[in-house]
Write a protein that holds these residues in place. Sequence first.
Motif, PDB file in Angstrom:
ATOM      1  N   MET A 163       0.830  -1.202   0.000  1.00 49.77           N
ATOM      2  CA  MET A 163       0.000   0.000   0.000  1.00 49.77           C
ATOM      3  C   MET A 163       0.865   1.253   0.000  1.00 49.77           C
ATOM      4  O   MET A 163       0.503   2.262  -0.610  1.00 49.77           O
ATOM      5  N   THR A 164       1.999   1.190   0.715  1.00 51.10           N
ATOM      6  CA  THR A 164       2.885   2.362   0.757  1.00 51.10           C
ATOM      7  C   THR A 164       3.417   2.660  -0.629  1.00 51.10           C
ATOM      8  O   THR A 164       3.508   3.824  -1.043  1.00 51.10           O
ATOM      9  N   ALA A 165       3.760   1.606  -1.364  1.00 46.23           N
ATOM     10  CA  ALA A 165       4.257   1.779  -2.731  1.00 46.23           C
ATOM     11  C   ALA A 165       3.198   2.447  -3.602  1.00 46.23           C
ATOM     12  O   ALA A 165       3.488   3.380  -4.361  1.00 46.23           O
ATOM     13  N   VAL A 166       1.944   1.981  -3.472  1.00 42.47           N
ATOM     14  CA  VAL A 166       0.861   2.576  -4.267  1.00 42.47           C
ATOM     15  C   VAL A 166       0.658   4.040  -3.868  1.00 42.47           C
ATOM     16  O   VAL A 166       0.556   4.914  -4.728  1.00 42.47           O
ATOM     17  N   ASP A 167       0.608   4.286  -2.556  1.00 44.80           N
ATOM     18  CA  ASP A 167       0.413   5.664  -2.086  1.00 44.80           C
ATOM     19  C   ASP A 167       1.499   6.581  -2.640  1.00 44.80           C
ATOM     20  O   ASP A 167       1.233   7.707  -3.070  1.00 44.80           O
ATOM     21  N   ALA A 168       2.753   6.111  -2.615  1.00 48.71           N
ATOM     22  CA  ALA A 168       3.861   6.932  -3.097  1.00 48.71           C
ATOM     23  C   ALA A 168       3.773   7.133  -4.608  1.00 48.71           C
ATOM     24  O   ALA A 168       3.948   8.241  -5.111  1.00 48.71           O
ATOM     25  N   ALA A 169       3.466   6.045  -5.324  1.00 48.44           N
ATOM     26  CA  ALA A 169       3.420   6.120  -6.789  1.00 48.44           C
ATOM     27  C   ALA A 169       2.314   7.070  -7.250  1.00 48.44           C
ATOM     28  O   ALA A 169       2.520   7.924  -8.116  1.00 48.44           O
ATOM     29  N   VAL A 170       1.130   6.886  -6.660  1.00 48.00           N
ATOM     30  CA  VAL A 170       0.000   7.713  -7.074  1.00 48.00           C
ATOM     31  C   VAL A 170       0.279   9.186  -6.771  1.00 48.00           C
ATOM     32  O   VAL A 170       0.026  10.069  -7.594  1.00 48.00           O
ATOM     33  N   GLN A 171       0.830   9.436  -5.600  1.00 49.45           N
ATOM     34  CA  GLN A 171       1.051  10.839  -5.221  1.00 49.45           C
ATOM     35  C   GLN A 171       2.165  11.469  -6.042  1.00 49.45           C
ATOM     36  O   GLN A 171       2.111  12.664  -6.350  1.00 49.45           O
ATOM     37  N   ALA A 172       3.162  10.673  -6.439  1.00 50.69           N
ATOM     38  CA  ALA A 172       4.206  11.207  -7.324  1.00 50.69           C
ATOM     39  C   ALA A 172       3.570  11.634  -8.639  1.00 50.69           C
ATOM     40  O   ALA A 172       3.860  12.691  -9.188  1.00 50.69           O
TER      41      ALA A 172
ATOM     42  N   GLY B 195       0.992  -6.977  -2.205  1.00 47.81           N
ATOM     43  CA  GLY B 195       0.341  -6.565  -0.965  1.00 47.81           C
ATOM     44  C   GLY B 195      -0.810  -5.604  -1.205  1.00 47.81           C
ATOM     45  O   GLY B 195      -1.815  -5.640  -0.501  1.00 47.81           O
ATOM     46  N   ALA B 196      -0.666  -4.749  -2.197  1.00 50.75           N
ATOM     47  CA  ALA B 196      -1.741  -3.801  -2.502  1.00 50.75           C
ATOM     48  C   ALA B 196      -2.897  -4.564  -3.141  1.00 50.75           C
ATOM     49  O   ALA B 196      -2.687  -5.452  -3.963  1.00 50.75           O
ATOM     50  N   SER B 197      -4.108  -4.199  -2.733  1.00 48.68           N
ATOM     51  CA  SER B 197      -5.284  -4.895  -3.253  1.00 48.68           C
ATOM     52  C   SER B 197      -5.498  -4.588  -4.725  1.00 48.68           C
ATOM     53  O   SER B 197      -4.909  -3.656  -5.267  1.00 48.68           O
ATOM     54  N   GLN B 198      -6.361  -5.363  -5.337  1.00 44.02           N
ATOM     55  CA  GLN B 198      -6.711  -5.103  -6.733  1.00 44.02           C
ATOM     56  C   GLN B 198      -7.250  -3.689  -6.883  1.00 44.02           C
ATOM     57  O   GLN B 198      -6.954  -2.992  -7.845  1.00 44.02           O
ATOM     58  N   TYR B 199      -8.055  -3.290  -5.888  1.00 45.94           N
ATOM     59  CA  TYR B 199      -8.625  -1.947  -5.926  1.00 45.94           C
ATOM     60  C   TYR B 199      -7.511  -0.891  -5.961  1.00 45.94           C
ATOM     61  O   TYR B 199      -7.563   0.062  -6.731  1.00 45.94           O
ATOM     62  N   GLU B 200      -6.512  -1.090  -5.088  1.00 46.35           N
ATOM     63  CA  GLU B 200      -5.408  -0.134  -5.026  1.00 46.35           C
ATOM     64  C   GLU B 200      -4.611  -0.147  -6.329  1.00 46.35           C
ATOM     65  O   GLU B 200      -4.176   0.894  -6.819  1.00 46.35           O
ATOM     66  N   GLN B 201      -4.434  -1.333  -6.889  1.00 48.57           N
ATOM     67  CA  GLN B 201      -3.709  -1.434  -8.164  1.00 48.57           C
ATOM     68  C   GLN B 201      -4.478  -0.707  -9.273  1.00 48.57           C
ATOM     69  O   GLN B 201      -3.891  -0.004 -10.091  1.00 48.57           O
ATOM     70  N   ASP B 202      -5.800  -0.896  -9.265  1.00 46.91           N
ATOM     71  CA  ASP B 202      -6.619  -0.220 -10.274  1.00 46.91           C
ATOM     72  C   ASP B 202      -6.559   1.291 -10.097  1.00 46.91           C
ATOM     73  O   ASP B 202      -6.544   2.042 -11.071  1.00 46.91           O
ATOM     74  N   LEU B 203      -6.542   1.708  -8.823  1.00 50.43           N
ATOM     75  CA  LEU B 203      -6.444   3.135  -8.549  1.00 50.43           C
ATOM     76  C   LEU B 203      -5.152   3.679  -9.154  1.00 50.43           C
ATOM     77  O   LEU B 203      -5.148   4.701  -9.830  1.00 50.43           O
TER      78      LEU B 203
END
Lengths: 434, 446
Positions: free
Chosen positions: B286-295, B315-323
């Motif tokens: 989730m941290t990776a997704v949060d960082a990637a999206v915010q970048a 670790g990131a859910s499908q939802y987070e990956q789709d986001l």
Amino acid sequence: MADLTSEFCGIKSPNPFWLASAPPTDKEYNVRRAFEAGWGGVVWKTLGAEGPPVVNVNGPRYGAIFGADRRLLGLNNIELITDRPLEVNLAEMTRVKKDYPDRALIASVMVPCDEKSWKDILPRIAETGCDGFELNFGCPHGMAERGMGSAVGQVPEYIEMVTRWCKEATGLPIIVKLTPNISNILLPAEAAKRGGADAVSLINTINSITGVNLDSFSPEPMIDGKGTHGGYCGPAVKPIAMNMVAEIARNPETHDLPISGIGGVTTWRDAAEFLALGAGNVQVCTAVMTYGFKVVEEMISGLSQYLDEKGMTSVAELSGKAVPNVTDWQYLNLNHVTKAVIDQDECISCGRCYAACEDTSHQAISMTPDRVFEVMDDECVACNLCVNVCPIEGCITMKTLDAGDLDERTGKVVTKDYGNWTEHPNNPSATAAE
Amino acid sequence: MPNSERTPGLATARLPKDAYAERFTDLHPQLDDHEAQVAADRCYFCYDAPCMTACPTSIDIPLFIRQIVTGTPEAAAKTIFDQNILGGMCARVCPTETLCEEVCVREIAEGKPVKIGQLQRYATDTLMEKSAHPYQRGAATGKTVAVVGAGPAGLSAAHRLAMLGHDITLFDARKKLGGLNEFGIASYKSTDDFAQKEVDWLLSIGGITVEAGRALGDDLTLESLNSEFDAVFLSIGLGGVNALRADGTDLDGVEDAVDFIARLRQAQDLSTLSVGRDVVVIGGGMTAVDAAVQAKLLGAQNVTMAYRRGKDRMGASQYEQDLATSKGVNIVYNAQPIAILGEGACRGVSFEYTADIDGALKGTGEMVEFRADQVLVAIGQTLKDAPQGLTLQGGKIAVDVYGKTTVEKVWAGGDCASGGDDLTVTAVAEGRDAAMDIHSVLMGKG
């Protein structure tokens, strides 16, 4: 395609869908649009005696009951009969009938309960070219306080008397509209028949309070802090209406009396059910007040498709089809055994069937830790509650046991023979089985 | 020429000034009354509801939704807070798609679960906006408890203990309370300074003395706390990060994702933050997704998120990956970092593709290189500076089911303790449950 042409106590209309006497039929503008939309007939908003018209409240006239997603299930109103002058209504009716000669135009009438009032007004209204009269003996609020509407409809002798006056005053068909605010619907129906009525229509609206404002502590709809009982209608009243229609249709005294079915007709299916229970046509109000005149298109296409699928060629063929199957409890077959069956492929494991059965019925559904719900045949009395609370249509069904099968609950083998309460050994007044 | 998404290297103000607010707005805006009614109407009020079982804090979801339907969102909020005092934040950050909403029977029936998370937010926001704190402290017990770390676990424990009548001292290493709620969550999940407002609201129960800016260390030791207080609850989180075993981690532009996120969360003006044109995020949580999206939201032109294993292990859910992909992040699976390239500043990352062979991850020998003027490392966090004397288990403080450590009078919960899924909601549950156990022991019932 099935012919939807309808003939109801001699009145012809292109389909059996009429608009009931109510706000949608209050004036020429609406009625023309209703006919353009496809309605087969209209019962014009109730006309009163000549002179200054009644006045309505200037606050809310309607209250409502809602289902999920704010779907309107029941509506009540405290509106009175037409509040426009008689001559205006008559002029409009004349024009409309002239332009729509193939549609049924019925005049609903409510005047004081004396012979002169009724005998004076009917011939005058007949000059509009209308096809018949509907005597409003049903309106439960306002007018009843003035000795009209349901005040007449609740006294069978008055119904008979007024109907007779009307039959003497006109050669046009007389439809008597009945109030459900009475203990036994057969009494007013029989009185109407004795008076010479050509048909009855029912139900009118039911006395009701739709809600209480919990801040001002007044009933809804509320007028300046006060409320009064209004007339309840819409999908919520359909079961009550259908029972009353069926009772009249299967009563030996009234079974040949044409019935115009009213009460919560919203779709073609509702209409078909009323027809099957003995109605010759139906009248609609709340559905159009909710969705507009257009709903008649679905009613026409749906009923037509249904009749085709059943191989019926006319509305008359459907009318009364279910009446022979309406019976008394004592004649129900006690040897007919069913069990609930849960389709595991359809089940979404909400557990509502379990909660209902476990908490309030017969503890006949089991639950596993991984939420598999199954019926225990040795406990199931086939009450149908699980079917009714299940959110997935068709997931839980009732399976009929064949003759020779064992009913695990009673330990008895199912017999093919019919057996009812009248001959049951537990009945103290049982008669010997044939 | 002003900076844009195409400006090479690390740069600030890649976007027009007014674009930031729009980009970092609420991921799911609050439901209005009508939307809440429509959403709530869909709940079937299941028996022994699966959503409730799936919730780590066991919130009575069917009940609170029914309370919304009947026009009492305040009562709904109380149902939520009884189980989860950080129900407001959890409504925003819980991965509901893998918890309550995943098992909603309407997900099974129609592929569309009841919007439980958003309904929870509707209820909790309604009550919190009325600002009255819904709980009162019980009769004073005269007992004192030290809570170390004011993240979700610590706040949850402190509130519950204060409510039970104990006197709490709440320590935190930072000047600002909230832990990961304040420093670690993507800003589009917690807008409008919600984390601080929630902390203030929670503390308003009273009985909690805050000692901010005090970390376990020289002047604050477990021994001293243990002798000074009747009980100690440790919720110190994971202060360290896993080191990337690759060359070039010391190059300019390489940063831990948690630091990047914390910086972003604390920034008053997002246009002052520098972000690369080509950003590579290493990790799959989730941290990776949060960082990637915010970048990406900050104006990076190309963001690549590389995970060393396959999609199913992410670790990131499908939802987070789709986001992430909907925001334009490129997710690369089965790529393990070999080296960060560059001289002085990073210019790229070389990866080797991998394959999962009989459970073992092996490099395939195929190489791929992504351009990067910024590299964010999000490969997990570790417990740092754990007090001496505590038994560790799997790199975390060993606790029993009640949160008890191996040291007398010391409990632990949240990310620093063994067990749990390192989610806000599990931390809240652990804090609450440890508080109840501490209470039992202090009152002689344990």
